[in-house]
Write a protein that holds these residues in place. Structure first.
Motif, mmCIF file in Angstrom:
data_model
loop_
_atom_site.group_PDB
_atom_site.id
_atom_site.type_symbol
_atom_site.label_atom_id
_atom_site.label_comp_id
_atom_site.label_asym_id
_atom_site.label_seq_id
_atom_site.Cartn_x
_atom_site.Cartn_y
_atom_site.Cartn_z
ATOM 1 N N THR A 88 0.704 -1.146 0.042
ATOM 2 C CA THR A 88 -0.150 -0.097 -0.028
ATOM 3 C C THR A 88 0.872 1.157 0.056
ATOM 4 O O THR A 88 0.222 2.285 -0.168
ATOM 5 N N GLY A 89 2.312 1.016 -0.036
ATOM 6 C CA GLY A 89 3.049 2.299 0.442
ATOM 7 C C GLY A 89 3.362 2.674 1.526
ATOM 8 O O GLY A 89 4.153 3.470 1.836
ATOM 9 N N ARG A 90 2.972 2.082 2.564
ATOM 10 C CA ARG A 90 3.431 2.237 3.899
ATOM 11 C C ARG A 90 4.852 1.856 4.206
ATOM 12 O O ARG A 90 5.276 0.768 3.672
ATOM 13 N N ILE A 91 5.798 2.795 4.739
ATOM 14 C CA ILE A 91 7.018 2.504 4.727
ATOM 15 C C ILE A 91 7.684 2.846 6.075
ATOM 16 O O ILE A 91 7.460 3.941 6.687
ATOM 17 N N SER A 92 8.653 2.174 6.704
ATOM 18 C CA SER A 92 9.334 2.556 7.996
ATOM 19 C C SER A 92 10.915 1.966 8.064
ATOM 20 O O SER A 92 11.092 0.757 7.140
ATOM 21 N N ALA A 93 11.886 2.693 8.378
ATOM 22 C CA ALA A 93 13.157 2.015 8.371
ATOM 23 C C ALA A 93 13.613 2.600 9.799
ATOM 24 O O ALA A 93 13.184 3.370 10.377
ATOM 25 N N VAL A 102 29.495 6.211 8.574
ATOM 26 C CA VAL A 102 28.299 7.104 8.782
ATOM 27 C C VAL A 102 27.126 6.418 8.344
ATOM 28 O O VAL A 102 27.248 5.809 7.337
ATOM 29 N N SER A 103 26.260 6.674 9.124
ATOM 30 C CA SER A 103 24.930 5.688 8.872
ATOM 31 C C SER A 103 23.791 6.569 8.935
ATOM 32 O O SER A 103 23.886 7.394 9.877
ATOM 33 N N GLY A 104 22.662 6.052 8.488
ATOM 34 C CA GLY A 104 21.405 6.625 8.766
ATOM 35 C C GLY A 104 20.305 6.181 7.757
ATOM 36 O O GLY A 104 20.525 5.497 6.821
ATOM 37 N N HIS A 105 19.111 6.927 7.829
ATOM 38 C CA HIS A 105 17.919 6.684 6.895
ATOM 39 C C HIS A 105 17.257 7.847 6.699
ATOM 40 O O HIS A 105 17.053 8.714 7.587
ATOM 41 N N LEU A 106 16.613 7.959 5.441
ATOM 42 C CA LEU A 106 15.639 9.064 5.365
ATOM 43 C C LEU A 106 14.385 8.575 4.483
ATOM 44 O O LEU A 106 14.359 7.551 3.579
ATOM 45 N N VAL A 107 13.271 8.905 5.076
ATOM 46 C CA VAL A 107 11.766 8.350 4.634
ATOM 47 C C VAL A 107 10.921 9.409 3.928
ATOM 48 O O VAL A 107 11.037 10.558 4.667
ATOM 49 N N ALA A 109 7.696 9.983 1.145
ATOM 50 C CA ALA A 109 6.471 9.719 0.675
ATOM 51 C C ALA A 109 6.462 8.467 -0.253
ATOM 52 O O ALA A 109 6.900 8.510 -1.376
ATOM 53 N N GLY A 110 6.196 7.147 0.101
ATOM 54 C CA GLY A 110 6.565 6.304 -0.413
ATOM 55 C C GLY A 110 7.843 5.545 -0.917
ATOM 56 O O GLY A 110 7.907 4.756 -1.578
ATOM 57 N N PHE A 111 8.992 5.900 -0.145
ATOM 58 C CA PHE A 111 10.048 5.429 -0.569
ATOM 59 C C PHE A 111 11.132 5.902 0.777
ATOM 60 O O PHE A 111 10.549 6.555 1.717
ATOM 61 N N SER A 112 12.206 5.244 0.972
ATOM 62 C CA SER A 112 13.121 5.464 1.773
ATOM 63 C C SER A 112 14.397 5.307 1.221
ATOM 64 O O SER A 112 14.744 4.497 0.250
ATOM 65 N N VAL A 113 15.529 5.926 1.603
ATOM 66 C CA VAL A 113 16.840 5.416 1.332
ATOM 67 C C VAL A 113 17.671 5.353 2.737
ATOM 68 O O VAL A 113 17.353 6.038 3.715
#
Length: 273
Positions: A88-93, A102-107, A109-113
């Protein structure tokens, strides 16, 4: 040791993940997907079986946020980095406290890196901006984000492998396994560029782009595609030249006979009269 992007196409509902790393065959370790269910990326010091467990959780009705929260509270997954996207496009990281810097994540609308052991803090914003700014089909947007991450420094240790996996919005059936793209570069000095070349080649096969295939298909098959491209243009002489070259290939007659019912070859024969 890895940077990746997950996304859902809001038009088709397709789900995809692209990843690159300075490890051998990252496509075996990080991305996982199930048509009609979701896609995941499992990075850093994550357990090898965590990706399968996350997809099973989605299939059983769990939300991405719930699955990520559960992993975050698991002592054995303290060093993981994961991203979960459902149909459905729900996303979590989440990036565990023991992940490589260096580490991390960005969320979005409908995507994450997400990434770890990155060359700089600029890698993830570059990927996010590129994905958001790029139009077109989902594989192209995923590859654009991956390329932006690489251009911003990517993995601090260098480059070795990359992968692109896209599945459909509906569950697999006997007639359709739901896999739209499944490409891997296991060992290369420029894996992201190589992955883009492979995707262009797959698109040429899918769209019957014979001019492209006449140059980039395996050498033994290029004369055949040159003949097909010339036939489409109505260039009889170019067809003759391509077929003369094809006849020098070992086994060409058996190959030609086996494809006798192919409508593309029928068009070639009609042109030659």
């Amino acid at each position: 040791m890895t940077f990746s992007v997950l996304a859902r196409d809001p038009v088709t509902g397709d789900l995809g993940v692209a990843v690159s790393s300075c490890i051998l065959a990252v496509g075996r370790a990080v991305p996982a997907a199930q048509p009609g269910v979701g896609v995941v990326a499992v990075q850093a010091r994550s357990r090898r079986g965590l990706g399968k467990a996350l997809l099973e959780g989605l299939a059983a009705g769990s939300t991405p946020a719930g699955l990520v929260r559960r992993a975050a509270h698991s002592a054995e997954d303290a060093d993981r980095q994961i991203a979960v996207l459902d149909a459905t496009g729900r996303i979590s990281a989440d990036t565990g406290p023991g992940s490589f810097p260096v580490s991390g994540h960005l969320v979005g609308a409908g995507f994450s890196v997400q990434g770890n052991m990155l060359a700089s803090d600029e890698v993830l914003p570059a990927m996010s901006d590129s994905f958001s700014a790029t139009g077109g089909e989902l594989p192209d947007r995923l590859l654009a984000a991956l390329g932006a991450g690489q251009a911003a420094g990517g993995d601090v240790r260098g480059r070795q492998s990359a992968a692109l996996l896209v599945v459909g919005a509906e569950p697999a059936t006997d007639e359709d396994d739901g896999v739209r793209v499944d490409l891997r570069v296991d060992d290369s000095g420029d894996p992201v560029a190589q992955l883009r070349m492979l995707h262009n080649l797959q698109r040429a096969y899918d769209e019957r782009d014979y001019d492209h295939l006449a140059v980039f298909a395996p050498e033994e098959a290029r004369d055949l595609y040159a003949a097909l491209a010339a036939s489409r243009r109505g260039d009889r002489e170019a067809v003759r030249r391509a077929l003369e070259a094809l006849r020098t290939r070992p086994g060409w007659s058996a190959w030609w006979s086996a494809m006798a019912g192919d409508d593309r070859l029928s068009a070639v024969s009609r042109l030659l009269g």
